[in-house]
Write a protein that holds these residues in place. Structure first.
Motif, mmCIF file in Angstrom:
data_model
loop_
_atom_site.group_PDB
_atom_site.id
_atom_site.type_symbol
_atom_site.label_atom_id
_atom_site.label_comp_id
_atom_site.label_asym_id
_atom_site.label_seq_id
_atom_site.Cartn_x
_atom_site.Cartn_y
_atom_site.Cartn_z
ATOM 1 N N GLY A 79 0.807 -1.222 0.000
ATOM 2 C CA GLY A 79 0.000 0.000 0.000
ATOM 3 C C GLY A 79 0.834 1.262 0.000
ATOM 4 O O GLY A 79 0.458 2.279 -0.594
ATOM 5 N N LEU A 80 1.996 1.200 0.659
ATOM 6 C CA LEU A 80 2.874 2.369 0.738
ATOM 7 C C LEU A 80 3.831 2.469 -0.441
ATOM 8 O O LEU A 80 4.509 3.483 -0.604
ATOM 9 C CB LEU A 80 3.707 2.301 2.030
ATOM 10 N N PRO A 117 1.543 7.042 -1.969
ATOM 11 C CA PRO A 117 0.243 7.628 -2.325
ATOM 12 C C PRO A 117 -0.025 8.929 -1.582
ATOM 13 O O PRO A 117 0.547 9.183 -0.521
ATOM 14 C CB PRO A 117 -0.748 6.544 -1.900
ATOM 15 N N LYS A 118 -0.933 9.737 -2.136
ATOM 16 C CA LYS A 118 -1.342 10.982 -1.479
ATOM 17 C C LYS A 118 -2.350 10.701 -0.366
ATOM 18 O O LYS A 118 -2.453 11.454 0.592
ATOM 19 C CB LYS A 118 -1.941 11.938 -2.510
ATOM 20 N N LEU A 119 -3.120 9.625 -0.535
ATOM 21 C CA LEU A 119 -4.039 9.158 0.500
ATOM 22 C C LEU A 119 -3.866 7.661 0.640
ATOM 23 O O LEU A 119 -3.880 6.934 -0.353
ATOM 24 C CB LEU A 119 -5.499 9.470 0.126
ATOM 25 N N LEU A 120 -3.687 7.199 1.871
ATOM 26 C CA LEU A 120 -3.627 5.766 2.124
ATOM 27 C C LEU A 120 -4.861 5.371 2.922
ATOM 28 O O LEU A 120 -5.118 5.896 4.007
ATOM 29 C CB LEU A 120 -2.368 5.398 2.920
ATOM 30 N N ILE A 121 -5.655 4.457 2.339
ATOM 31 C CA ILE A 121 -6.811 3.905 3.047
ATOM 32 C C ILE A 121 -6.348 2.621 3.720
ATOM 33 O O ILE A 121 -5.879 1.694 3.049
ATOM 34 C CB ILE A 121 -7.972 3.604 2.082
ATOM 35 N N ALA A 122 -6.449 2.564 5.021
ATOM 36 C CA ALA A 122 -5.995 1.400 5.776
ATOM 37 C C ALA A 122 -7.181 0.799 6.523
ATOM 38 O O ALA A 122 -7.683 1.395 7.473
ATOM 39 C CB ALA A 122 -4.886 1.796 6.742
ATOM 40 N N ASP A 123 -7.656 -0.372 6.067
ATOM 41 C CA ASP A 123 -8.826 -1.030 6.650
ATOM 42 C C ASP A 123 -8.365 -2.005 7.723
ATOM 43 O O ASP A 123 -7.845 -3.083 7.408
ATOM 44 C CB ASP A 123 -9.609 -1.760 5.551
ATOM 45 N N GLU A 124 -8.527 -1.639 8.978
ATOM 46 C CA GLU A 124 -8.048 -2.442 10.122
ATOM 47 C C GLU A 124 -6.585 -2.862 9.901
ATOM 48 O O GLU A 124 -6.270 -4.056 9.939
ATOM 49 C CB GLU A 124 -8.928 -3.686 10.315
ATOM 50 N N PRO A 125 -5.667 -1.901 9.669
ATOM 51 C CA PRO A 125 -4.307 -2.259 9.255
ATOM 52 C C PRO A 125 -3.492 -2.950 10.326
ATOM 53 O O PRO A 125 -2.480 -3.578 10.019
ATOM 54 C CB PRO A 125 -3.692 -0.897 8.916
ATOM 55 N N THR A 126 -3.898 -2.834 11.591
ATOM 56 C CA THR A 126 -3.076 -3.391 12.660
ATOM 57 C C THR A 126 -3.824 -4.402 13.519
ATOM 58 O O THR A 126 -3.348 -4.783 14.582
ATOM 59 C CB THR A 126 -2.542 -2.259 13.563
#
Length: 583
Positions: free
Chosen positions: A187-188, A192-201
């Motif tokens: 993802g990184l 990106p200008k916007l990172l969408i992180a869906d329950e990343p941790t």
């Protein structure tokens, strides 16, 4: 003459104007077509995300938070569509974009870290290949050496320390937390200008979680990258996000400054979420069906009702030992290329006891050996050395029949309620399976037992004829618990049994476990990386690091007076540990 100098980030990328929204969501509507008609999953949602801003969306399962996030990059399921409103990315409405047009948005403008690391990594491709493909597709680097170097760099940034050595391994050779780090790296990868992180941790232990979140925070600062966090962890939202959006049944019920909302919630639903969230200020959950029990003490028997808090440890010690582990070791031989191999001591001489009717939490970072220890206790793997005694039965000297009989006394509830239930079998058949395997009862009595178990875990008996895909995550986990209880076990091993659940469902399941423990006298071995949950569920804690137990004792003592720097580091890393929530 005007100054036309364009400010750039540390990576050389031009910085966006902080006064203009990077993403504007206006009256967003998302509809899914189903066999029973249209389902309106998102209804009239509006919000802005500015460059460098961190926004968190919270809410229970089914609230529409993940659907909203995937709508921003048009990655909805095949039966879903944006049925109304606008999504403006850098001023351009993307709701009518074709797949070819979206290719210019995904990756370079908006990066995405999906929730489930196993289903989002291809099992037949090496991890390195998948990261390199993402970098190549986004045009971040060209040339084999540059792409390889960038792939190693993004994985290291995502917290995978030995990235270069593990690049050619496959997803099944990684732990859940390590697979999650791979997705974060992908993802990184394109800055990106916007990172969408869906329950990343959600699959990560607290110390690795802190590393990842610190890195994401540095991105927002250095690269002016915006971050949209989808999470059920209110502590994480309070600590990391400047803006909070609370969703319920497809609508935004409250939004604004994170701390302001969490410390002074206005909407009843927000208050309900906050009340359900475990924290370091929490205390041990007790049965909701029995009489009130002294703080910090769970009922082993009725004697406990008369015991003062300071006598808790003595009462637990007086109960018989149900599980005894002495000098337990498990060593694997790891191939290092060619014919060379080296030993890996996954469990390195650990000892602990669990007294009847109590809960021991085994905690530690990913790779600390806690899940391996649980598999050894369950007899799913043979130990290299050491002794495991369950209910007086030494597993080392047990015959095949004795081990089979012992399995009736020990059951397990796994982390993922989606993967642990057979999708082709009905709920009734799933719960009845242990009874059939062990030859308990006839068809009529098994059917009656299934109904009894469904009622025990607070599910309607009509669900026996349904299938797992028709149930929510919380309902599936209740089914998994019912299956574990089918044979009336004495010991239940819970391996990250609530980490995949939102706070409201998590609170219900934890209360259910406390009720069942008092009602049935169950003994729990609770494997988890969530220390806030440990505080509310465990009588005692054993902290594991690199295969060893470095500290153990009563829960209150460990949390309030940790002796080991490693334990203190785990406690300090809990998101939002120092924030007091309102009500």
């Amino acid at each position: 003459m005007t100054d036309t100098t364009v400010q750039t980030s540390a990576s050389g990328r031009p910085l966006a104007d902080p006064s203009k929204p990077l993403v504007q969501v206006k009256d967003l509507e998302v509809t899914f077509k189903t066999g029973t008609g249209d389902v309106h999953a998102v209804r009239g949602v509006s919000f802005d995300i500015y460059p460098g801003e961190t926004v968190a969306i919270v809410g229970e399962s089914g609230s529409g938070k993940s659907t909203t996030a995937t709508a921003l990059i048009k990655l909805l399921a095949g039966n879903g569509r944006i049925s109304g409103g606008k999504v403006l990315v850098e001023g351009k409405d993307i709701t009518g974009y074709s797949e070819r047009q979206m290719a210019s948005v995904r990756g370079g403008v908006i990066g995405y870290v999906p929730q489930d690391p196993m289903s989002n990594l291809n099992p037949v491709w090496s991890v390195g290949f998948q990261v390199r493909e993402a970098i190549r597709a986004n045009g971040v680097a060209s040339g084999r050496k540059d792409i390889q170097a960038k792939a190693i760099e993004v994985l290291q940034q995502a917290g995978l320390a030995d990235a270069e050595r593990r690049m050619e391994q496959y997803p099944h050779q990684f732990s859940g937390g390590m697979r999650q780090r791979v997705l974060i790296g992908i993802g990184l990868g394109a800055d990106p200008k916007l990172l969408i992180a869906d329950e990343p941790t959600s699959a990560l232990d607290v110390t690795v979680q802190k590393v990842i979140l610190d890195h994401l925070e540095s991105l927002t600062r250095e690269l002016n990258t915006a971050l949209l966090l989808i999470t059920h962890d209110l502590g994480l939202a309070a600590e990391r996000a400047s803006k909070l959006i609370v969703m319920h049944r497809g609508r935004i019920v409250e939004s604004g400054d994170s701390l302001e909302i969490l410390q002074h919630p206005q909407h009843p639903y927000t208050k309900q979420l906050i009340a359900a969230a475990p924290s370091l200020a929490s205390r041990r959950i007790h049965s909701s069906t029995g009489a009130a029990v002294t703080e910090g003490v769970d009922a082993i028997d009725m004697l406990k009702l008369a015991v003062k808090h300071e006598d808790t440890e003595a009462v637990i010690e007086a109960a018989p030992v149900m599980v005894s582990v002495k000098d337990l070791r498990k060593t694997y031989s790891i191939r290092r290329g060619g014919f060379k191999s080296e030993p890996l001591h996954a469990v390195d001489g650990i000892s602990f006891e669990i007294h009847k009717g109590t809960t021991l939490a085994l905690v530690g970072e990913s790779g600390s050996g806690k899940s391996t220890a649980a598999r050894l206790v369950l007899g799913l793997e043979p130990p290299t050395e050491g002794e495991i005694v369950v209910g007086g039965q030494n597993m080392a000297g047990a015959s095949a029949k004795q081990l089979f009989d012992l399995r009736r006394r020990m059951q397990v509830v796994f982390q993922d309620p989606y993967a642990s239930l057979d999708p082709q079998r009905s709920i009734g058949a799933i719960i009845a399976e242990p009874l059939k395997v062990h030859g308990v009862g006839d068809r009529v009595s098994r059917h009656a037992r299934v109904e009894e178990l469904l009622e025990q875990v607070a599910l309607p008996t009509e669900l026996a004829h349904r299938y797992p895909n028709e149930l929510s995550g919380g309902q599936r986990q209740r089914v998994a618990i019912a299956r574990a209880l089918a044979l009336k076990p004495e010991v239940v091993v819970l391996d990250e049994a609530v980490s995949a659940l939102d706070v409201l469902v998590q609170a219900q399941i934890l209360q259910l476990l406390a009720d069942l423990q008092e009602e049935l006298g169950l003994t729990y071995l609770f494997i988890t990386h969530d220390l806030a949950v440990v505080r509310v569920v465990a009588d005692a804690v054993a902290v594991m690091e690199q295969g060893k137990i470095v500290e153990a004792g009563p829960t209150d003592e460990i949390f309030e007076n940790a002796q080991q720097p490693y334990t203190q580091r785990l406690l300090d890393a809990i998101p939002g540990a120092g924030i007091e929530f309102g009500n």
